[in-house]
Design a protein around this motif. Structure first.
Motif, PDB file in Angstrom:
ATOM      1  N   PHE A 263      37.837  25.613  48.749  1.00 32.40           N
ATOM      2  CA  PHE A 263      39.083  26.100  49.361  1.00 32.40           C
ATOM      3  C   PHE A 263      39.291  27.506  48.822  1.00 32.40           C
ATOM      4  O   PHE A 263      39.427  27.700  47.608  1.00 32.40           O
ATOM      5  N   LEU A 264      39.300  28.503  49.713  1.00 32.08           N
ATOM      6  CA  LEU A 264      39.421  29.900  49.297  1.00 32.08           C
ATOM      7  C   LEU A 264      40.716  30.494  49.835  1.00 32.08           C
ATOM      8  O   LEU A 264      41.122  30.204  50.969  1.00 32.08           O
ATOM      9  N   LEU A 265      41.336  31.347  49.037  1.00 35.47           N
ATOM     10  CA  LEU A 265      42.618  31.926  49.432  1.00 35.47           C
ATOM     11  C   LEU A 265      42.794  33.290  48.782  1.00 35.47           C
ATOM     12  O   LEU A 265      42.492  33.466  47.597  1.00 35.47           O
ATOM     13  N   HIS A 266      43.299  34.255  49.575  1.00 37.23           N
ATOM     14  CA  HIS A 266      43.472  35.610  49.060  1.00 37.23           C
ATOM     15  C   HIS A 266      44.511  36.340  49.923  1.00 37.23           C
ATOM     16  O   HIS A 266      44.645  36.056  51.113  1.00 37.23           O
ATOM     17  N   ALA A 267      45.234  37.264  49.318  1.00 33.03           N
ATOM     18  CA  ALA A 267      46.131  38.153  50.066  1.00 33.03           C
ATOM     19  C   ALA A 267      45.397  39.465  50.327  1.00 33.03           C
ATOM     20  O   ALA A 267      44.777  40.031  49.422  1.00 33.03           O
ATOM     21  N   GLU A 268      45.474  39.953  51.552  1.00 34.10           N
ATOM     22  CA  GLU A 268      44.723  41.147  51.909  1.00 34.10           C
ATOM     23  C   GLU A 268      45.303  42.419  51.305  1.00 34.10           C
ATOM     24  O   GLU A 268      44.625  43.449  51.269  1.00 34.10           O
ATOM     25  N   ASP A 269      46.542  42.348  50.804  1.00 33.01           N
ATOM     26  CA  ASP A 269      47.115  43.527  50.151  1.00 33.01           C
ATOM     27  C   ASP A 269      46.947  43.461  48.628  1.00 33.01           C
ATOM     28  O   ASP A 269      47.642  44.163  47.899  1.00 33.01           O
ATOM     29  N   ASP A 270      46.031  42.632  48.165  1.00 37.02           N
ATOM     30  CA  ASP A 270      45.772  42.509  46.725  1.00 37.02           C
ATOM     31  C   ASP A 270      45.254  43.847  46.210  1.00 37.02           C
ATOM     32  O   ASP A 270      44.164  44.292  46.574  1.00 37.02           O
ATOM     33  N   GLY A 271      46.033  44.482  45.343  1.00 40.29           N
ATOM     34  CA  GLY A 271      45.664  45.785  44.817  1.00 40.29           C
ATOM     35  C   GLY A 271      44.868  45.729  43.531  1.00 40.29           C
ATOM     36  O   GLY A 271      44.464  46.772  43.007  1.00 40.29           O
ATOM     37  N   SER A 272      44.630  44.538  43.008  1.00 43.07           N
ATOM     38  CA  SER A 272      43.881  44.386  41.758  1.00 43.07           C
ATOM     39  C   SER A 272      42.480  43.841  41.990  1.00 43.07           C
ATOM     40  O   SER A 272      41.500  44.370  41.468  1.00 43.07           O
ATOM     41  N   VAL A 273      42.400  42.748  42.745  1.00 38.78           N
ATOM     42  CA  VAL A 273      41.111  42.135  43.065  1.00 38.78           C
ATOM     43  C   VAL A 273      40.966  42.173  44.586  1.00 38.78           C
ATOM     44  O   VAL A 273      41.667  41.452  45.303  1.00 38.78           O
ATOM     45  N   ALA A 274      40.092  43.016  45.059  1.00 38.12           N
ATOM     46  CA  ALA A 274      39.954  43.231  46.501  1.00 38.12           C
ATOM     47  C   ALA A 274      39.590  41.942  47.226  1.00 38.12           C
ATOM     48  O   ALA A 274      38.825  41.110  46.715  1.00 38.12           O
ATOM     49  N   VAL A 275      40.143  41.778  48.429  1.00 41.13           N
ATOM     50  CA  VAL A 275      39.897  40.584  49.228  1.00 41.13           C
ATOM     51  C   VAL A 275      38.416  40.404  49.524  1.00 41.13           C
ATOM     52  O   VAL A 275      37.939  39.283  49.779  1.00 41.13           O
ATOM     53  N   GLU A 276      37.642  41.489  49.458  1.00 37.46           N
ATOM     54  CA  GLU A 276      36.197  41.394  49.690  1.00 37.46           C
ATOM     55  C   GLU A 276      35.517  40.418  48.725  1.00 37.46           C
ATOM     56  O   GLU A 276      34.462  39.865  49.031  1.00 37.46           O
TER      57      GLU A 276
END
Length: 332
Positions: A263-276
């Motif tokens: 299960f993967l989850l990320h915010a695209e505006d993450d300024g610390s750990v890039a969504v890539e």
């Protein structure tokens, strides 16, 4: 009360368990915290009965810092962990499933509340037994170097399985979850669960360290610039790490055919750990045919956990995770 041989035996077992629990290292806590919103967990499991292997000549000193001045919540972090351990959260009505949480902290420290205890309590409310992992930090002089946290994660997963009966757990329903750098550790565990990174110490080490499911949340994955989180990379493998070392510690390059569902989850505006980072892991898992559910959100930033997700599009992500776990047969 009727007192017979069975009562005596059960009393002896309870006394033995209580003695063993009392001998464990307490959960990290501030000696004089200005406030404590919830009681700290009283039950812990030390990972290494004879002490953590590969210790530096001078052991780091465990230190806890409080960042919150708001009495409504705690926001602590710990570093200098020389006695890695699990903090245990038992639900009132256990359903036989467990989640081991590895909080983040850029491999500089381990976050206690925001990415550990808060999620543990939420999962407890749904019958899930939770173990919060306080792992050693790779930049603090341990012989295993960049594999030291993975050593603790593997050992912890094996211990949970080894003690499944004592906790009323199904050893085939134990998931791993991690946040940020703890998400890297979670992804490292789900891809390198079979790597020999420490010498076996007891019967628990004959068991598998493979989690039955994994949830790296806004995880650090890449160890190569510019995608890598610079702080995590420096603390894990060093600023001068070779491309080979970067690759060895980038979980997306190490996915085995028998990796667990994710299960993967990320915010695209993450300024610390890039969504890539999450997209790299997703692509690698899908290439291997590993069942993967991915959620990306427009806003949420980094390190939102549960509390800081409120009012953002990422709010409520934990319910998606819970439903995903139901679909995987981890819990009802």
């Amino acid at each position: 009360m009727k007192f017979d041989r069975r009562t005596a035996l059960m009393g002896g077992v309870a006394l033995g368990l209580a003695s063993r629990a009392a001998a464990q290292t307490a959960a990290p806590a501030t000696p004089a915290s200005p406030h404590l919103t919830f009681p700290d967990p009283a039950e812990t499991i030390d990972l290494w009965p004879a002490g953590a292997p590969g210790a530096p000549e001078t052991l780091p000193v465990e230190t806890v810092k409080e960042r919150s001045t708001d009495p409504a919540f705690n926001d602590r972090y710990v570093f200098g962990i020389s006695r890695p351990r699990l903090a245990v959260f038992r639900p009132e009505r256990p359903n036989g499933a467990a989640v081991m949480i590895s909080p983040g902290g850029g491999y500089s420290w381990v976050v206690i509340d925001k990415e550990g205890y808060e999620m543990a309590r939420w999962l407890n409310g749904r019958g899930i037994t939770v173990f919060v992992l306080f792992y050693r930090l790779p930049h603090e002089g341990w012989a295993a170097g960049p594999d030291v946290a993975l050593s603790d994660a593997q050992r912890a997963m094996r211990l949970i399985r080894h003690r499944a009966d004592a906790y009323g757990l199904d050893p085939k329903r134990i998931a791993a979850m991690g946040f940020s750098a703890g998400g890297h550790l979670c992804a490292d565990l789900m891809t390198r669960f079979d790597a020999r990174v420490y010498d076996p110490v007891d019967a628990a080490d004959r068991l598998s360290a493979r989690p039955d499911a994994a949830a790296p949340i806004y995880p650090v994955i890449s160890m190569t610039a510019p995608t890598a989180h610079a702080g995590s990379r420096k603390n894990l493998i060093g600023e001068a790490a070779s491309p080979a070392l970067e690759r060895a510690h980038t979980p997306s390059f190490n996915v085995p055919a028998d990796a667990p569902p994710a299960f993967l989850l990320h915010a695209e505006d993450d300024g610390s750990v890039a969504v890539e980072n999450t997209l790299m892991l997703r692509a690698a898992l899908r290439e291997r045919g590993i069942a993967t559910e991915t959620h990306l959100y427009a806003d949420g930033g980094h390190g939102f956990g549960l509390r800081l997700a409120k009012g953002k599009t990422v709010e409520g992500w934990e319910h998606l995770f819970h439903r995903w776990g139901q679909g995987q047969g981890l819990w009802a």
